[in-house]
Write an enzyme that holds these catalytic residues in place. Structure first.
Site, PDB file in Angstrom:
ATOM      1  N   MET A 161       0.789  -1.068  -0.090  1.00 58.66           N
ATOM      2  CA  MET A 161      -0.029   0.003  -0.143  1.00 58.66           C
ATOM      3  C   MET A 161       0.756   1.255   0.156  1.00 58.66           C
ATOM      4  O   MET A 161       0.310   2.232   0.433  1.00 58.66           O
ATOM      5  CB  MET A 161      -0.988   0.152   1.320  1.00 58.66           C
ATOM      6  CG  MET A 161      -2.003  -1.121   1.174  1.00 58.66           C
ATOM      7  SD  MET A 161      -3.611  -0.909   2.074  1.00 58.66           S
ATOM      8  CE  MET A 161      -2.976  -0.421   3.753  1.00 58.66           C
ATOM      9  N   ALA A 182       4.157   3.973   0.874  1.00 55.02           N
ATOM     10  CA  ALA A 182       4.878   4.494   2.012  1.00 55.02           C
ATOM     11  C   ALA A 182       5.848   3.296   2.429  1.00 55.02           C
ATOM     12  O   ALA A 182       6.075   2.893   3.535  1.00 55.02           O
ATOM     13  CB  ALA A 182       3.902   4.832   3.336  1.00 55.02           C
ATOM     14  N   HIS A 187       9.247   1.175   3.002  1.00 54.58           N
ATOM     15  CA  HIS A 187      10.033   1.087   4.191  1.00 54.58           C
ATOM     16  C   HIS A 187      11.180  -0.155   3.849  1.00 54.58           C
ATOM     17  O   HIS A 187      10.982  -0.768   2.942  1.00 54.58           O
ATOM     18  CB  HIS A 187       9.506   1.342   5.609  1.00 54.58           C
ATOM     19  CG  HIS A 187       8.375  -0.007   6.096  1.00 54.58           C
ATOM     20  ND1 HIS A 187       8.657  -1.233   5.824  1.00 54.58           N
ATOM     21  CD2 HIS A 187       7.266   0.363   6.191  1.00 54.58           C
ATOM     22  CE1 HIS A 187       7.743  -1.845   6.456  1.00 54.58           C
ATOM     23  NE2 HIS A 187       6.595  -0.649   6.402  1.00 54.58           N
ATOM     24  N   HIS A 220       9.344  -3.496   3.319  1.00 50.50           N
ATOM     25  CA  HIS A 220       9.071  -3.500   1.756  1.00 50.50           C
ATOM     26  C   HIS A 220      10.228  -4.090   1.137  1.00 50.50           C
ATOM     27  O   HIS A 220      10.095  -4.937   0.110  1.00 50.50           O
ATOM     28  CB  HIS A 220       8.112  -2.450   1.281  1.00 50.50           C
ATOM     29  CG  HIS A 220       6.938  -2.162   2.271  1.00 50.50           C
ATOM     30  ND1 HIS A 220       7.009  -0.934   2.576  1.00 50.50           N
ATOM     31  CD2 HIS A 220       5.716  -2.471   2.065  1.00 50.50           C
ATOM     32  CE1 HIS A 220       5.608  -0.652   3.169  1.00 50.50           C
ATOM     33  NE2 HIS A 220       5.168  -1.833   2.838  1.00 50.50           N
ATOM     34  N   GLN A 246      -3.404 -12.105   7.805  1.00 46.93           N
ATOM     35  CA  GLN A 246      -3.370 -11.699   6.373  1.00 46.93           C
ATOM     36  C   GLN A 246      -2.743 -12.760   5.759  1.00 46.93           C
ATOM     37  O   GLN A 246      -3.303 -13.364   4.980  1.00 46.93           O
ATOM     38  CB  GLN A 246      -2.870 -10.280   6.217  1.00 46.93           C
ATOM     39  CG  GLN A 246      -2.581 -10.172   4.846  1.00 46.93           C
ATOM     40  CD  GLN A 246      -2.045  -8.744   4.448  1.00 46.93           C
ATOM     41  OE1 GLN A 246      -2.728  -7.732   4.562  1.00 46.93           O
ATOM     42  NE2 GLN A 246      -0.779  -8.622   4.084  1.00 46.93           N
ATOM     43  N   LEU A 304       8.795  -2.447  11.662  1.00 46.56           N
ATOM     44  CA  LEU A 304       8.478  -1.379  10.734  1.00 46.56           C
ATOM     45  C   LEU A 304       7.259  -1.529  10.339  1.00 46.56           C
ATOM     46  O   LEU A 304       6.508  -2.485   9.991  1.00 46.56           O
ATOM     47  CB  LEU A 304       9.583  -1.432   9.413  1.00 46.56           C
ATOM     48  CG  LEU A 304      10.968  -1.477   9.889  1.00 46.56           C
ATOM     49  CD1 LEU A 304      12.156  -1.291   8.812  1.00 46.56           C
ATOM     50  CD2 LEU A 304      11.350   0.018  10.400  1.00 46.56           C
ATOM     51  N   SER A 330       4.171   1.290   8.085  1.00 49.05           N
ATOM     52  CA  SER A 330       3.898   2.672   7.366  1.00 49.05           C
ATOM     53  C   SER A 330       3.266   3.483   8.111  1.00 49.05           C
ATOM     54  O   SER A 330       3.329   4.721   8.370  1.00 49.05           O
ATOM     55  CB  SER A 330       3.026   2.354   6.092  1.00 49.05           C
ATOM     56  OG  SER A 330       3.595   1.593   5.302  1.00 49.05           O
ATOM     57  N   ARG A 331       2.734   3.019   9.366  1.00 50.26           N
ATOM     58  CA  ARG A 331       1.806   3.736  10.272  1.00 50.26           C
ATOM     59  C   ARG A 331       2.634   4.111  11.541  1.00 50.26           C
ATOM     60  O   ARG A 331       2.331   5.202  12.255  1.00 50.26           O
ATOM     61  CB  ARG A 331       0.864   2.881  10.822  1.00 50.26           C
ATOM     62  CG  ARG A 331      -0.361   2.528  10.105  1.00 50.26           C
ATOM     63  CD  ARG A 331      -1.611   2.009  10.367  1.00 50.26           C
ATOM     64  NE  ARG A 331      -2.846   1.699   9.841  1.00 50.26           N
ATOM     65  CZ  ARG A 331      -3.150   0.937   9.030  1.00 50.26           C
ATOM     66  NH1 ARG A 331      -2.469  -0.140   9.079  1.00 50.26           N
ATOM     67  NH2 ARG A 331      -4.355   1.082   8.368  1.00 50.26           N
TER      68      ARG A 331
HETATM   69  P1  AMP Z   1       1.550  -2.841   3.432  1.00 52.71           P
HETATM   70  O1  AMP Z   1       2.027  -1.921   2.496  1.00 52.71           O
HETATM   71  O2  AMP Z   1       1.388  -2.609   4.849  1.00 52.71           O
HETATM   72  O3  AMP Z   1       0.082  -3.548   2.981  1.00 52.71           O
HETATM   73  O4  AMP Z   1       2.472  -4.253   3.436  1.00 52.71           O
HETATM   74  C1  AMP Z   1       2.970  -4.671   2.326  1.00 52.71           C
HETATM   75  C2  AMP Z   1       3.669  -6.014   2.593  1.00 52.71           C
HETATM   76  O5  AMP Z   1       4.759  -5.572   3.427  1.00 52.71           O
HETATM   77  C3  AMP Z   1       2.671  -6.968   3.366  1.00 52.71           C
HETATM   78  O6  AMP Z   1       3.066  -8.300   2.804  1.00 52.71           O
HETATM   79  C4  AMP Z   1       3.245  -6.854   4.726  1.00 52.71           C
HETATM   80  O7  AMP Z   1       3.212  -7.996   5.732  1.00 52.71           O
HETATM   81  C5  AMP Z   1       4.947  -6.454   4.573  1.00 52.71           C
HETATM   82  N1  AMP Z   1       5.447  -5.773   5.591  1.00 52.71           N
HETATM   83  C6  AMP Z   1       4.947  -4.625   6.255  1.00 52.71           C
HETATM   84  N2  AMP Z   1       5.812  -4.405   7.382  1.00 52.71           N
HETATM   85  C7  AMP Z   1       6.813  -5.231   7.203  1.00 52.71           C
HETATM   86  C8  AMP Z   1       8.116  -5.639   8.071  1.00 52.71           C
HETATM   87  N3  AMP Z   1       8.282  -4.798   9.024  1.00 52.71           N
HETATM   88  N4  AMP Z   1       8.814  -6.430   7.886  1.00 52.71           N
HETATM   89  C9  AMP Z   1       8.764  -7.415   6.580  1.00 52.71           C
HETATM   90  N5  AMP Z   1       7.440  -7.120   6.058  1.00 52.71           N
HETATM   91  C10 AMP Z   1       6.490  -6.261   6.151  1.00 52.71           C
END
Ligand code: AMP
Length: 271
Positions: A27, A29, A31, A34, A148, A179, A181-182
């Site tokens: 989604m 943002a 880091h 990702h 998820q 880590l 995005s929030r």
């Molecule tokens: P999001 O952009 O939050 O929907 O996350 C996209 C993908 O990145 C999802 O598969 C998340 O589980 C993964 N993700 C988010 N935060 C982390 C993290 N700290 N370490 C590893 N994967 C992450």
């Protein structure tokens, strides 16, 4: 890097490409968490596709959809530098009155799904669309979003999709904060408070390593560390997300969701 803004544009590019496709849905943002997923996809595939789409159907009324962080320019740069071949950046993924995917009540409406009813239906629906648009060989998801990941794994199995799911470890700051995005919503004081989530999980791991496998005792110890945060849940479940009274090594996830100020954070540890 090619930027595709519609499914048609995406298919035009991918229909001309050869070899395996590694896909990382996000989604935005972006880091380091990702980036770790993208790097794994880069190593293991001929073509790497990343999607950035803030999916409205997985946000409930009153949640942070309108203020969810948007970092278009930085995200494009990160993707480019990480060796992404195709960035799928759609405006919308929906038409009116659509058929959608329903999460099973047993795993879809507990924990995250109880706190956010309908969230997983929206999430599964968009992931189904993205998987059908990209048609990847392998798709990469973080264990940080454990429920998820479990539901997507089930959906891929139930809908007979020929896609390999690659679960990736949670990437943390040096001090333990997962880590997310929030995390940008947190001020300095809240960021300190947020460390209570990873500290509670660390103490759960320690208890298990010392031989205390009792879920209720682990939960009580975690609640004491999380105090005075507004805790939504602390749970000890097996990999099928059923509550268990004793930790089973190799088949347990300990999860926490709590509010730090106005920000809702989740974290977990797989044992
Ligand atoms: P999001 O952009 O939050 O929907 O996350 C996209 C993908 O990145 C999802 O598969 C998340 O589980 C993964 N993700 C988010 N935060 C982390 C993290 N700290 N370490 C590893 N994967 C992450």
């Amino acid at each position: 890097m090619i930027i595709a803004r519609t499914v048609k544009e995406l298919r035009e590019v991918l229909d001309c490409s050869l070899g395996s496709i590694g896909f990382v849905p996000t989604m935005g943002a972006l880091h380091i968490g990702h980036r770790t997923l993208i790097e794994a996809a880069r190593k293991e595939n001929d073509v790497v596709v990343v999607s950035i789409y803030i999916n409205p159907t997985q946000f409930l009324a009153g949640e942070d959809l309108s203020k969810y962080p948007r970092r278009e320019e930085a995200d494009f740069k990160i993707c480019e530098l990480s060796g992404v071949d195709v960035l799928f950046y759609p405006e919308s993924m929906y038409e009116a009155d659509e058929v959608s995917v329903c999460a099973p009540a047993i795993r879809g409406y507990i924990l995250e799904g109880a706190s956010r009813p309908g969230h997983f239906d929206g999430m599964l629906t968009v992931v189904m669309k993205l998987l059908n648009a990209v048609r990847p060989t392998k798709v990469y998801f973080g264990k940080k979003d454990a429920q998820q990941l479990t539901l997507i794994t089930q959906m891929v199995r139930n809908f007979l999709l020929n896609i390999e799911i690659v679960p990736m470890e949670t990437v943390r700051e040096k001090d333990g904060l997962a880590l997310s995005s929030r995390n940008v919503y947190l001020n300095d004081e809240e960021r300190q408070e947020a460390l209570k989530l990873s500290s509670a999980l660390k103490s759960a791991t320690k208890m298990v390593m010392q031989g205390n496998l009792k879920s209720d005792e682990i939960q009580t110890a975690m609640m004491a560390i999380l105090d005075p945060l507004e805790v939504e849940y602390v749970a000890v479940v097996n990999r099928a997300f059923e509550s268990i009274s004793d930790v089973i090594i190799g088949d347990t996830i300990v999860l926490v969701a709590a509010r730090v100020g106005k920000t809702r954070l989740i974290d977990n540890v797989w044992m």
